[in-house]
Design an enzyme around this catalytic site. Structure first.
Site, short mmCIF file in Angstrom:
data_model
loop_
_atom_site.label_atom_id
_atom_site.label_comp_id
_atom_site.label_asym_id
_atom_site.label_seq_id
_atom_site.Cartn_x
_atom_site.Cartn_y
_atom_site.Cartn_z
N HIS A 86 47.73 42.30 1.87
CA HIS A 86 48.79 43.18 2.37
C HIS A 86 49.92 42.34 2.94
O HIS A 86 49.84 41.10 2.94
CB HIS A 86 48.29 44.25 3.36
CG HIS A 86 47.84 43.76 4.71
ND1 HIS A 86 46.59 43.26 4.94
CD2 HIS A 86 48.49 43.71 5.90
CE1 HIS A 86 46.47 42.93 6.21
NE2 HIS A 86 47.60 43.19 6.82
N HIS A 92 51.41 41.68 5.89
CA HIS A 92 51.56 41.11 7.23
C HIS A 92 51.43 39.58 7.21
O HIS A 92 50.91 39.00 6.24
CB HIS A 92 50.51 41.70 8.17
CG HIS A 92 50.80 43.11 8.57
ND1 HIS A 92 49.91 43.90 9.25
CD2 HIS A 92 51.91 43.89 8.38
CE1 HIS A 92 50.43 45.11 9.47
NE2 HIS A 92 51.64 45.12 8.95
N ASP A 143 49.43 37.60 8.70
CA ASP A 143 48.07 37.05 8.62
C ASP A 143 47.53 37.05 7.19
O ASP A 143 46.41 36.57 6.95
CB ASP A 143 47.11 37.79 9.56
CG ASP A 143 47.12 39.30 9.40
OD1 ASP A 143 47.89 39.81 8.56
OD2 ASP A 143 46.38 39.97 10.12
N HIS A 179 45.00 50.70 7.48
CA HIS A 179 45.64 49.75 8.39
C HIS A 179 47.13 49.63 8.06
O HIS A 179 47.98 49.56 8.94
CB HIS A 179 44.95 48.39 8.26
CG HIS A 179 45.67 47.27 8.95
ND1 HIS A 179 45.74 47.17 10.32
CD2 HIS A 179 46.35 46.20 8.45
CE1 HIS A 179 46.45 46.08 10.64
NE2 HIS A 179 46.84 45.49 9.51
N CYS A 207 41.98 43.54 6.88
CA CYS A 207 42.30 44.23 8.13
C CYS A 207 42.03 45.73 8.10
O CYS A 207 42.15 46.41 9.13
CB CYS A 207 43.76 43.98 8.50
SG CYS A 207 44.12 42.24 8.81
N LYS A 220 37.18 46.55 10.82
CA LYS A 220 37.11 45.83 12.08
C LYS A 220 35.72 45.26 12.32
O LYS A 220 34.72 45.81 11.86
CB LYS A 220 37.47 46.77 13.25
CG LYS A 220 38.82 47.46 13.08
CD LYS A 220 39.95 46.46 12.90
CE LYS A 220 41.25 47.12 12.52
NZ LYS A 220 42.31 46.15 12.20
N ASN A 254 46.21 46.64 15.48
CA ASN A 254 47.60 46.91 15.17
C ASN A 254 47.73 48.12 14.25
O ASN A 254 47.34 48.07 13.09
CB ASN A 254 48.22 45.67 14.51
CG ASN A 254 49.67 45.87 14.14
OD1 ASN A 254 50.31 46.86 14.52
ND2 ASN A 254 50.21 44.94 13.38
N HIS A 312 39.73 40.05 10.80
CA HIS A 312 39.65 39.26 12.04
C HIS A 312 38.22 39.33 12.58
O HIS A 312 37.53 40.33 12.42
CB HIS A 312 40.61 39.81 13.09
CG HIS A 312 42.03 39.95 12.60
ND1 HIS A 312 42.94 38.92 12.63
CD2 HIS A 312 42.69 41.00 12.06
CE1 HIS A 312 44.08 39.33 12.13
NE2 HIS A 312 43.96 40.59 11.77
#
Length: 231
Positions: A93, A95, A97, A156, A175, A178, A187, A217
């Protein structure tokens, strides 16, 4: 940090410290987690999980570290260590990260794959150069791996995709999912909270035989990570 990962991981795992904010964690033969860190104003020091697949003649990345400098350090290290070139990058995606180091990827002329939605979002941020895009799913038949890049729906972000390692039954969920210790969705500034549950249910139904689920994460585990996120 190292002790906690050794306690959680299988006996085959090993950790290679590449720099102060990047490490490589062996999951099994030819499969590694790329762990990178960035300090964010709202969240403090945040880790991100990418992946490295060591194919027969080349290397495949799933997402970049947070920025171009980290990505350069990572690429230099793994190409030297494995004595192979990085052939491909999969971005899950838009973002930082996942694609914060994309300019370094372009500089190295590494072939890139992503969802059409991600390409469009990246273009709005002034980032262009993706080689191959898809709208729903894309299968990649490598020497050592059969990969499926799949868009399960918004959650997300509106463009979050996953990568399924078919033979190993490993799901890189990113992401969208979780870790078990997480008590929030993190976020959600670009999240679709109405669609999120249905997307997670889709993921559970489609990949219920996954042996390992990798979140964007934190610590990885089994299908219970998706169920925890849904809860």
């Amino acid at each position: 940090f190292i002790i906690s990962y050794f306690a959680y991981s299988t006996e085959k795992d090993s950790i290679m410290i590449i720099s102060q904010d990047i490490s490589l964690i062996k999951l099994q033969e030819n499969i590694y987690i790329i762990k990178s860190y960035k300090t964010l104003e709202k969240w403090g020091k945040v880790d991100a999980n990418g992946m490295l697949l060591v194919d027969k003649n080349d290397l495949v990345l799933i997402n970049t570290p947070w920025d171009n400098n980290q990505t350069k350090v990572l690429c230099d290290y793994i190409e030297k260590k494995f004595k192979k070139k990085i052939k491909s990058l999969i971005v899950t995606h838009s973002h930082d990260d996942c694609m914060g180091g994309f300019k370094e990827i372009l500089k190295r002329k590494i072939k890139s794959y992503t969802l059409d939605k991600t390409k469009n979002l990246a273009k709005k941020m002034g980032i262009e150069g993706f080689n191959i895009t898809f709208t729903d799913s894309l299968n990649l038949d490598l020497n050592n791996f059969l990969l499926q890049i799949y868009y399960p729906g918004p959650g997300h972000t509106i463009d979050n995709t996953i990568v399924w390692l078919k033979n190993q039954k490993i799901l890189y969920a990113g992401c969208l999912v979780k870790e078990l210790s997480s008590s929030s969705l993190g976020n959600i500034t670009e999240a679709d909270l109405d669609a999120y549950p249905k997307t997670l249910e889709n993921l559970i139904n489609k990949y219920k035989n996954a042996n390992l689920v990798i979140p964007g994460h934190g610590k990885w585990g089994g299908i219970e990570l998706i169920e925890h996120t849904l809860d």
